[in-house]
Design an enzyme around this catalytic site. Sequence first.
Site, PDB file in Angstrom:
ATOM      1  N   HIS A  51     -11.293   9.948   6.781  1.00  0.00           N
ATOM      2  CA  HIS A  51     -11.141   8.410   6.743  1.00  0.00           C
ATOM      3  C   HIS A  51     -10.669   8.159   8.259  1.00  0.00           C
ATOM      4  CE1 HIS A  51     -10.076   3.957   5.861  1.00  0.00           C
ATOM      5  NE2 HIS A  51      -8.961   4.264   6.067  1.00  0.00           N
ATOM      6  N   GLU A  76       0.926  -1.131  -0.183  1.00  0.00           N
ATOM      7  CA  GLU A  76      -0.204  -0.071  -0.099  1.00  0.00           C
ATOM      8  C   GLU A  76       0.701   1.106   0.008  1.00  0.00           C
ATOM      9  OE1 GLU A  76      -2.644  -0.236   3.259  1.00  0.00           O
ATOM     10  OE2 GLU A  76      -3.944  -1.943   2.185  1.00  0.00           O
ATOM     11  N   ARG A 110      -0.702   8.978   9.032  1.00  0.00           N
ATOM     12  CA  ARG A 110      -0.610   7.537   9.203  1.00  0.00           C
ATOM     13  C   ARG A 110      -0.327   6.826   7.916  1.00  0.00           C
ATOM     14  NH1 ARG A 110      -4.471   3.248   8.951  1.00  0.00           N
ATOM     15  NH2 ARG A 110      -5.909   4.542   7.874  1.00  0.00           N
ATOM     16  N   ARG A 123      -0.884   8.808   1.502  1.00  0.00           N
ATOM     17  CA  ARG A 123      -1.992   9.215   1.196  1.00  0.00           C
ATOM     18  C   ARG A 123      -2.609  10.845   1.269  1.00  0.00           C
ATOM     19  NH1 ARG A 123      -5.209   5.217   5.026  1.00  0.00           N
ATOM     20  NH2 ARG A 123      -4.737   3.312   3.653  1.00  0.00           N
ATOM     21  N   HIS A 171      -9.149   9.520   3.022  1.00  0.00           N
ATOM     22  CA  HIS A 171      -8.450   8.500   1.963  1.00  0.00           C
ATOM     23  C   HIS A 171      -8.784   8.974   0.600  1.00  0.00           C
ATOM     24  CE1 HIS A 171      -7.951   4.739   0.195  1.00  0.00           C
ATOM     25  NE2 HIS A 171      -7.873   3.944   1.631  1.00  0.00           N
TER      26      HIS A 171
HETATM   27  P1  FAD Z   1     -13.873   1.022  16.072  1.00  0.00           P
HETATM   28  O1  FAD Z   1     -13.597  -0.323  15.660  1.00  0.00           O
HETATM   29  O2  FAD Z   1     -14.405   1.963  15.302  1.00  0.00           O
HETATM   30  O3  FAD Z   1     -14.701   0.623  17.358  1.00  0.00           O
HETATM   31  C1  FAD Z   1     -15.246   1.708  18.209  1.00  0.00           C
HETATM   32  C2  FAD Z   1     -16.231   1.276  19.039  1.00  0.00           C
HETATM   33  O4  FAD Z   1     -16.573   2.346  19.883  1.00  0.00           O
HETATM   34  C3  FAD Z   1     -17.640   0.711  18.535  1.00  0.00           C
HETATM   35  O5  FAD Z   1     -18.035  -0.569  19.365  1.00  0.00           O
HETATM   36  C4  FAD Z   1     -18.614   1.766  19.163  1.00  0.00           C
HETATM   37  O6  FAD Z   1     -19.743   1.116  19.135  1.00  0.00           O
HETATM   38  C5  FAD Z   1     -18.116   2.254  20.328  1.00  0.00           C
HETATM   39  N1  FAD Z   1     -18.280   3.537  20.777  1.00  0.00           N
HETATM   40  C6  FAD Z   1     -18.078   4.679  20.158  1.00  0.00           C
HETATM   41  N2  FAD Z   1     -18.704   5.777  20.809  1.00  0.00           N
HETATM   42  C7  FAD Z   1     -19.423   5.291  21.857  1.00  0.00           C
HETATM   43  C8  FAD Z   1     -19.951   5.552  22.998  1.00  0.00           C
HETATM   44  N3  FAD Z   1     -20.256   7.098  23.060  1.00  0.00           N
HETATM   45  N4  FAD Z   1     -20.700   4.972  23.723  1.00  0.00           N
HETATM   46  C9  FAD Z   1     -20.341   3.571  23.795  1.00  0.00           C
HETATM   47  N5  FAD Z   1     -19.762   3.134  22.730  1.00  0.00           N
HETATM   48  C10 FAD Z   1     -19.108   3.678  21.689  1.00  0.00           C
HETATM   49  N6  FAD Z   1      -6.891   0.330   9.351  1.00  0.00           N
HETATM   50  C11 FAD Z   1      -5.836  -0.491   8.981  1.00  0.00           C
HETATM   51  O7  FAD Z   1      -4.970  -0.515   9.684  1.00  0.00           O
HETATM   52  N7  FAD Z   1      -6.260  -1.333   7.764  1.00  0.00           N
HETATM   53  C12 FAD Z   1      -7.176  -1.295   7.082  1.00  0.00           C
HETATM   54  O8  FAD Z   1      -7.450  -1.802   5.919  1.00  0.00           O
HETATM   55  C13 FAD Z   1      -8.105  -0.342   7.408  1.00  0.00           C
HETATM   56  N8  FAD Z   1      -9.088  -0.097   6.404  1.00  0.00           N
HETATM   57  C14 FAD Z   1     -10.206   0.653   6.747  1.00  0.00           C
HETATM   58  C15 FAD Z   1     -11.217   0.760   6.075  1.00  0.00           C
HETATM   59  C16 FAD Z   1     -12.446   1.861   6.521  1.00  0.00           C
HETATM   60  C17 FAD Z   1     -13.774   1.765   5.510  1.00  0.00           C
HETATM   61  C18 FAD Z   1     -12.351   2.473   7.759  1.00  0.00           C
HETATM   62  C19 FAD Z   1     -13.407   3.190   8.104  1.00  0.00           C
HETATM   63  C20 FAD Z   1     -11.262   2.320   8.445  1.00  0.00           C
HETATM   64  C21 FAD Z   1     -10.112   1.311   7.954  1.00  0.00           C
HETATM   65  N9  FAD Z   1      -8.987   1.344   9.065  1.00  0.00           N
HETATM   66  C22 FAD Z   1      -8.022   0.593   8.491  1.00  0.00           C
HETATM   67  C23 FAD Z   1      -8.897   2.307  10.114  1.00  0.00           C
HETATM   68  C24 FAD Z   1      -9.124   1.316  11.242  1.00  0.00           C
HETATM   69  O9  FAD Z   1     -10.189   0.112  10.880  1.00  0.00           O
HETATM   70  C25 FAD Z   1      -9.647   1.760  12.429  1.00  0.00           C
HETATM   71  O10 FAD Z   1      -8.806   2.778  12.687  1.00  0.00           O
HETATM   72  C26 FAD Z   1      -9.789   0.823  13.728  1.00  0.00           C
HETATM   73  O11 FAD Z   1     -10.310  -0.270  13.259  1.00  0.00           O
HETATM   74  C27 FAD Z   1     -10.105   1.381  15.003  1.00  0.00           C
HETATM   75  O12 FAD Z   1     -10.468   0.523  16.086  1.00  0.00           O
HETATM   76  P2  FAD Z   1     -11.040   1.071  17.021  1.00  0.00           P
HETATM   77  O13 FAD Z   1     -11.159  -0.266  17.865  1.00  0.00           O
HETATM   78  O14 FAD Z   1     -10.184   1.877  17.722  1.00  0.00           O
HETATM   79  O15 FAD Z   1     -12.565   1.412  16.858  1.00  0.00           O
HETATM   80  C1  SIN Z   2      -7.437   0.799   2.781  1.00  0.00           C
HETATM   81  O1  SIN Z   2      -7.472  -0.662   2.684  1.00  0.00           O
HETATM   82  O2  SIN Z   2      -6.972   1.323   1.953  1.00  0.00           O
HETATM   83  C2  SIN Z   2      -7.365   1.043   4.178  1.00  0.00           C
HETATM   84  C3  SIN Z   2      -6.197   1.142   4.843  1.00  0.00           C
HETATM   85  C4  SIN Z   2      -6.119   1.846   5.893  1.00  0.00           C
HETATM   86  O3  SIN Z   2      -6.734   2.630   6.369  1.00  0.00           O
HETATM   87  O4  SIN Z   2      -4.964   1.649   6.733  1.00  0.00           O
END
Ligand code: FAD
Ligand code: SIN
Length: 521
Positions: free
Chosen positions: A349, A113, A384, A288, A241
């Site tokens: 993103h 990537e 990032r 990015r 993104h």
């Molecule tokens: P999340 O997985 O977003 O979980 C957040 C949690 O908090 C949820 O359960 C939600 O319900 C809870 N929550 C939020 N607010 C409250 C509240 N007020 N009260 C109670 N619960 C709450 N990163 C990579 O490294 N590789 C990738 O390929 C990649 N692809 C991506 C593709 C997309 C479409 C997106 C959107 C992001 C991508 N990212 C990727 C980024 C990555 O997915 C996220 O940064 C990461 O998953 C965040 O994980 P997290 O556990 O911090 O939050």
């Molecule tokens: C993607 O698959 O392009 C997202 C990867 C990332 O957000 O790190």
Amino acid sequence: MQRKVDFLVIGSGMAGLIYALKVADSGKVLILSKTTIDDTATSYAQGGIAAVMYSPDNYEKHIRDTIKAGAGLNDEEIVRITVTESTGRIKELIEWGTHFDKEKSGKYSLAKEGGHSENRILHHKDNTGYEIQKTLSHKIKNHPNIQVLENYFSIDLITQHHLGEKVNRHRKDIECYGVYALNRDTGDIETILSKITLLATGGLGNVYQTTTNPIFATGDGVAMAYRAKAHLENLEFIQFHPTSLYNPGEKPSFLITEALRGAGAILKNRKGEPFMKKYDDRLELAPRDIVARAIDNELKLSGEDYVYLDARHISANELLNHFPTIYAKCLSIGIDITKDMIPVVPAAHYSCGGVKTDQNGRTSIKNLYASGEVACTGLHGANRLASNSLLESAVFSHRAAIDSKENVKNVRHAINVPDWNAEGTIMNEELILITQSKKEVQSIMSNYVGIVRSDLRLKRALTRLEIIYKETEDLYNKSVLTQAICELRNLINVAYLIIRFAQQRKKSIGLHYNIDHPPGV
Ligand code: FAD
Ligand code: SIN
């Protein structure tokens, strides 16, 4: 109603679930999810998770790439920790049951990537995040020490402020005692007391009009931490993104993974001409910030709404096997990616900044940890590196868990914590006022605080936001509490912070690009 637990985890994405699994042998764990356990940004992750697996890759190369993408604003010690611990965390995910794609040789298939000098992205087709989420939530559901409450909206962190003490940002001994949370099914506000609390609430993409983030990503964690007077960092660095599917009206915007560019897809303007060579030698695989700005510039020059991503020259076999979700999604709106170019636009993103944490996930507030997208560990600097986010969650939830298990031995539950004070909240707010204000905030942020900023745009954004802030505070103080008004308030808090952080940075760097302060000046 009052509950008491040893560990409270706010958020059921990768950061929250890994932490919960790791502390559960030391006490009772409660996880809150705003919607359902698997409705997380983690589940949406497509590209994969970056990690050093085989030579010729090595830790130094991954460290160098991360710091180069982050424009050197990274905390080098944190980068080193993340990268050198990557292999161990990946092995653990695999032991827990996560499947990553393999080549015929039996070695893991590693994708490339933007900004990576080697192929190092472990993936499960183009739905890696869902594979990880599914594995973790299965383990969570079978754990006797872990309870999950779905449809629980965390409103505010409980600190000395709620015991009637004066708490300002300079106070060094602020402690977290738990949260007030809204049970969305009953409308009751519960007091949840915990010895240790982990904020794992994910991102804030919905502060913008167009985002790849799930609907729930309204920056609640950052806003709660800000109100509790925690230290925050780097909130000006919002990653757009480059390639979300142009499909007006769809929320969230569907992501077209960067791994497709890694497999050879080319960005073209509406005339079908490639344009990345004008912007960076690394072409489609530049970091990015550079690719998103290049697209933004092309759109401004042409006046068009989107550019194209052309994957037609990639074999149909590769497209169908590695990118089945993208293939099916595009086909559902009449685009066959083996034959047609894909219309794409940048979308908000990822938030590189957030609640400042140390090497063990501790925030500036005692007994409050943060991990995942809500946290700012220092890994990402000004931008990032792709697929470093899932890795960061794995590394720092692990570290936070180890630290918390020691810490919890010395913590007692707070006493005399009052229940939520609903005094004076008599009216039921009109939903139209809230949805309209939310749209206004998103429009201010997209128009003035997006990929390219200026001093005047930032000033204008702040002036406009102040009006909505005052109206909303007034409404909040009078209204019976609902998730909608809390989310609006959080979005306003977060928008304010992004603008203020952006105003304070007097030089363009990484994701923060201000035409009045060009890079290097
Ligand atoms: P999340 O997985 O977003 O979980 C957040 C949690 O908090 C949820 O359960 C939600 O319900 C809870 N929550 C939020 N607010 C409250 C509240 N007020 N009260 C109670 N619960 C709450 N990163 C990579 O490294 N590789 C990738 O390929 C990649 N692809 C991506 C593709 C997309 C479409 C997106 C959107 C992001 C991508 N990212 C990727 C980024 C990555 O997915 C996220 O940064 C990461 O998953 C965040 O994980 P997290 O556990 O911090 O939050
Ligand atoms: C993607 O698959 O392009 C997202 C990867 C990332 O957000 O790190």
